[in-house]
Design an enzyme around this catalytic site. Sequence first.
Site, PDB file in Angstrom:
ATOM      1  N   HIS A   1       0.910   5.086   1.102  1.00 62.28           N
ATOM      2  CA  HIS A   1       0.278   6.052   1.801  1.00 62.28           C
ATOM      3  C   HIS A   1       0.246   7.466   0.883  1.00 62.28           C
ATOM      4  CE1 HIS A   1       0.564   3.953   5.842  1.00 62.28           C
ATOM      5  NE2 HIS A   1       1.282   3.378   5.337  1.00 62.28           N
TER       6      HIS A   1
ATOM      7  N   HIS B   1       0.746  -1.027   0.136  1.00 60.97           N
ATOM      8  CA  HIS B   1       0.048  -0.028   0.050  1.00 60.97           C
ATOM      9  C   HIS B   1       0.977   1.101   0.010  1.00 60.97           C
ATOM     10  CE1 HIS B   1       0.459  -1.522   4.000  1.00 60.97           C
ATOM     11  NE2 HIS B   1       0.533  -0.136   4.362  1.00 60.97           N
TER      12      HIS B   1
HETATM   13  P1  AMP Z   1       1.835   0.105   7.435  1.00 63.08           P
HETATM   14  O1  AMP Z   1       2.503   0.557   8.763  1.00 63.08           O
HETATM   15  O2  AMP Z   1       2.286   1.120   5.977  1.00 63.08           O
HETATM   16  O3  AMP Z   1       1.629  -1.135   6.860  1.00 63.08           O
HETATM   17  O4  AMP Z   1       0.357   0.920   7.291  1.00 63.08           O
HETATM   18  C1  AMP Z   1      -0.849   0.075   7.402  1.00 63.08           C
HETATM   19  C2  AMP Z   1      -1.751   1.396   7.421  1.00 63.08           C
HETATM   20  O5  AMP Z   1      -3.427   0.604   7.267  1.00 63.08           O
HETATM   21  C3  AMP Z   1      -2.091   2.046   8.826  1.00 63.08           C
HETATM   22  O6  AMP Z   1      -1.967   3.361   8.603  1.00 63.08           O
HETATM   23  C4  AMP Z   1      -3.522   1.531   9.255  1.00 63.08           C
HETATM   24  O7  AMP Z   1      -4.054   2.739  10.099  1.00 63.08           O
HETATM   25  C5  AMP Z   1      -4.202   0.957   7.952  1.00 63.08           C
HETATM   26  N1  AMP Z   1      -5.108   0.184   8.119  1.00 63.08           N
HETATM   27  C6  AMP Z   1      -5.274  -0.958   8.776  1.00 63.08           C
HETATM   28  N2  AMP Z   1      -6.252  -1.630   8.425  1.00 63.08           N
HETATM   29  C7  AMP Z   1      -7.188  -0.976   7.772  1.00 63.08           C
HETATM   30  C8  AMP Z   1      -8.443  -0.909   7.415  1.00 63.08           C
HETATM   31  N3  AMP Z   1      -9.171  -2.017   7.631  1.00 63.08           N
HETATM   32  N4  AMP Z   1      -9.025   0.146   6.634  1.00 63.08           N
HETATM   33  C9  AMP Z   1      -8.283   1.134   6.389  1.00 63.08           C
HETATM   34  N5  AMP Z   1      -7.102   1.490   6.620  1.00 63.08           N
HETATM   35  C10 AMP Z   1      -6.565   0.355   7.564  1.00 63.08           C
END
Ligand code: AMP
Length: 146
Positions: free
Chosen positions: A102, A100
């Site tokens: 950001h 993903h």
């Molecule tokens: P990372 O540390 O780059 O893996 O970030 C994962 C991101 O996904 C975090 O900013 C979380 O807040 C976000 N996240 C986790 N679960 C969900 C969800 N079900 N819907 C939207 N965002 C999510």
Amino acid sequence: MNDCAFCRIVADEAPATKVYEDDHLCAFLDIRPITRGHTLVIPKRHAARLSDLDAELGARVFRLGHRLAAAVQHGGLAADGANLLINDGAAAFQTVDHVHLHVIPRKHGDKLRFVKGLVLRRPHDPESTAAAIRAGIAAKDQGAQP
Ligand code: AMP
Ligand code: ZN
């Protein structure tokens, strides 16, 4: 279906506030945003790490991130900039094993608000936020050169 949280969002089996979707990609609001409009861009096809991601699909992910960075500046969010970031691997703080990107809208002078957002990670009215981003995408697309 695997037990990946983001694959479930792609399949509409888990809730999310989507701001964009096409055959290859999906973009939705981060559930714990650092700033208002914090969005995640993902490939629909599951890839846990960048090393699992087809390079063409990776280019599509970045292209959409590029569009969203413009959209948050041209729509109602009126951002002045954006941080684009991929955490690749647990060592880099990746917590969801589906690639993903950001897109984190920024405003001039928001340093303190950004640090507070990093600690609190509170949602900001998802529906109006998503509407502002969708409007930004539409505004940019209308003004885009062919
Ligand atoms: P990372 O540390 O780059 O893996 O970030 C994962 C991101 O996904 C975090 O900013 C979380 O807040 C976000 N996240 C986790 N679960 C969900 C969800 N079900 N819907 C939207 N965002 C999510
Ligand atoms: Zn997945």
